[in-house]
Design an enzyme around this catalytic site. Structure first.
Site, PDB file in Angstrom:
ATOM      1  N   CYS A 188     -28.503 160.430 -21.846  1.00  0.00           N
ATOM      2  CA  CYS A 188     -29.054 161.055 -23.077  1.00  0.00           C
ATOM      3  C   CYS A 188     -29.277 159.779 -23.892  1.00  0.00           C
ATOM      4  O   CYS A 188     -30.369 159.826 -24.715  1.00  0.00           O
ATOM      5  CB  CYS A 188     -28.136 161.996 -23.481  1.00  0.00           C
ATOM      6  N   HIS A 238     -23.440 163.081 -27.477  1.00  0.00           N
ATOM      7  CA  HIS A 238     -24.594 163.332 -27.030  1.00  0.00           C
ATOM      8  C   HIS A 238     -25.808 162.668 -27.934  1.00  0.00           C
ATOM      9  O   HIS A 238     -25.808 162.969 -29.140  1.00  0.00           O
ATOM     10  CB  HIS A 238     -25.029 164.877 -26.767  1.00  0.00           C
ATOM     11  N   ASN A 257     -34.014 168.154 -27.265  1.00  0.00           N
ATOM     12  CA  ASN A 257     -32.864 167.761 -26.224  1.00  0.00           C
ATOM     13  C   ASN A 257     -33.424 167.146 -25.020  1.00  0.00           C
ATOM     14  O   ASN A 257     -34.795 167.092 -24.881  1.00  0.00           O
ATOM     15  CB  ASN A 257     -32.218 169.226 -26.037  1.00  0.00           C
TER      16      ASN A 257
END
Length: 394
Positions: free
Chosen positions: A118, A298, A323
């Site tokens: 990520c 994240h 995301n």
């Protein structure tokens, strides 16, 4: 060596005390899908301003933790007081996808697969948006290249699918650049992403194919070569190392103003936060932590902001965030909204942007930290008013 932040807006004092000396705390939640359903019922009964659904992207909480590969660095210093900008200078809502429609890379939602990359997605998405906005190059950049080749001490000790920091990755991009590359199996660019998007809960309804068993080893190696038959060499394909390009922000933005300014002037920005057990269950609304333990750090990409009416008759301010869990995650096509102005789960704690210094070949966009950046707000706001009207609907 690495530190994790658990914010009071995310986690209680008892759990904070468990994070001894700030070291990374790994939660040990139930690993059964039933835990998802139990938590969904608890959240929706609480009516927190967002709705929860059992996700098709993950089989259990351990699977969520495995893709949270961002090192949450120690608290960045607070924003410079001399450069504070009033929120009155900004529109109520703004959406970079609408402001720069010619840059389809901004709207594009990728999928990191079962890899904790990520941090590489967040940084590379920020870079590809900035390059398109400033130089007109509307091309997906390789998250594979960033995750595999941005490593060691020169990249904040980032390591492929295991751990990394967006700030270090963006610094790496400004120094050496990153090659082009699309999604898995796309044959787009020099180095497409190598991990397939998949549903790790076979038999559970999902638009994604089931993951293979056993799962693919989660590591991305640095290969300084392009796909066979690709017309450009690896070195010549590098994008992003432009004159005057620099990394801006990276301080806690308690007033939101510098983050908003950066998004309006140079494009989407990178941010990191603590993923709690309730977050992967997000479907729509404005997320705020309700229940559950931390799963890991994240990194994501903030593309705008807005306000959403709530049950009290007021409006809840939010960040609009992209995301990297595929367009099928959640109910907003892979996007989510998170409460703005409260540093929810650390989302405003260490934002990172790509900016351009004055007096360089990179253009006349000032660095965010510079006082000259104040002058760009009014012009950007005027251009963004039309786009702002559509920011409420993802």
């Amino acid at each position: 060596l690495f530190f994790n932040i658990f914010h009071t807006s995310c986690i209680g004092l008892t759990e904070q005390m468990m994070s001894v000396f700030g070291l990374f705390l790994v939660a040990t939640p139930s690993s059964t899908p039933t835990a998802f359903s139990t938590l969904v019922d608890r959240i929706n009964a609480h009516s927190p301003g967002w709705t929860a659904r059992v996700p098709t992207r993950f089989a259990d909480f351990e699977a969520v933790a495995s893709v949270c590969g961002t090192i949450l660095e120690a608290d960045a210093p607070k924003e410079p007081a001399l450069n504070e900008i009033g929120l009155k200078d900004f529109p109520t809502s703004f959406d970079a996808r609408q402001r720069w429609p010619e840059c389809s890379v901004i709207a594009h939602v990728g999928d990191q697969g079962m890899c904790g990359s990520c941090w590489a997605f967040s940084a590379t998405q920020t870079a590809e948006a900035a390059v398109c906005i400033k130089f007109g190059q509307n091309v997906l950049l390789s998250k594979d290249d960033t995750a595999g080749c941005c490593s060691g001490s020169l990249c904040g000790y980032s390591k492929s699918c295991e751990a990394g920091t967006p700030r270090a990755a963006l610094l790496w991009i400004t120094r050496v650049g990153v090659v082009t590359g699309g999604d898995y199996n796309s044959s787009q660019g020099c180095k497409p992403y190598e991990f397939p998007p998949c549903n790790i809960n076979p038999g559970h309804p999902s638009p994604l194919p089931d993951c293979v068993k056993p799962p693919t080893p989660s590591t991305i190696k640095c290969t300084e070569s392009c796909l066979p038959g690709y017309a450009t060499s690896y070195t010549a394909d590098k994008v992003g190392a432009k004159p005057g390009m620099a990394v801006g922000l990276f301080y806690r933005d308690d007033h939101q103003s510098h983050m908003m300014e950066a998004i309006m002037t140079t494009g989407p920005i990178s941010a990191a936060f603590t993923v709690m057990q309730d977050f992967p269950l997000y479907h729509d609304g404005v997320y705020r932590h309700v229940t559950g333990s931390p799963l890991g750090g994240h990194a994501v990409t903030i593309v705008g902001w807005g306000e959403q009416p709530n049950v009290t008759g007021n409006a809840t301010p939010y960040w609009l965030v992209k995301n990297s869990w595929s367009p099928s995650w959640g109910g907003l096509g892979g996007y989510f909204k998170i409460r703005r102005g409260t540093n929810e789960c650390g989302i405003e704690g260490s934002p990172v942007a790509l900016v351009y210094q004055n007096g360089t070949d990179g253009g006349d966009t000032p660095a965010v930290e510079e006082e000259g950046a104040r002058e760009g707000v009014a012009a950007a706001a005027a251009e963004g008013v039309a786009a702002a009207a559509t920011a409420e609907g993802v």
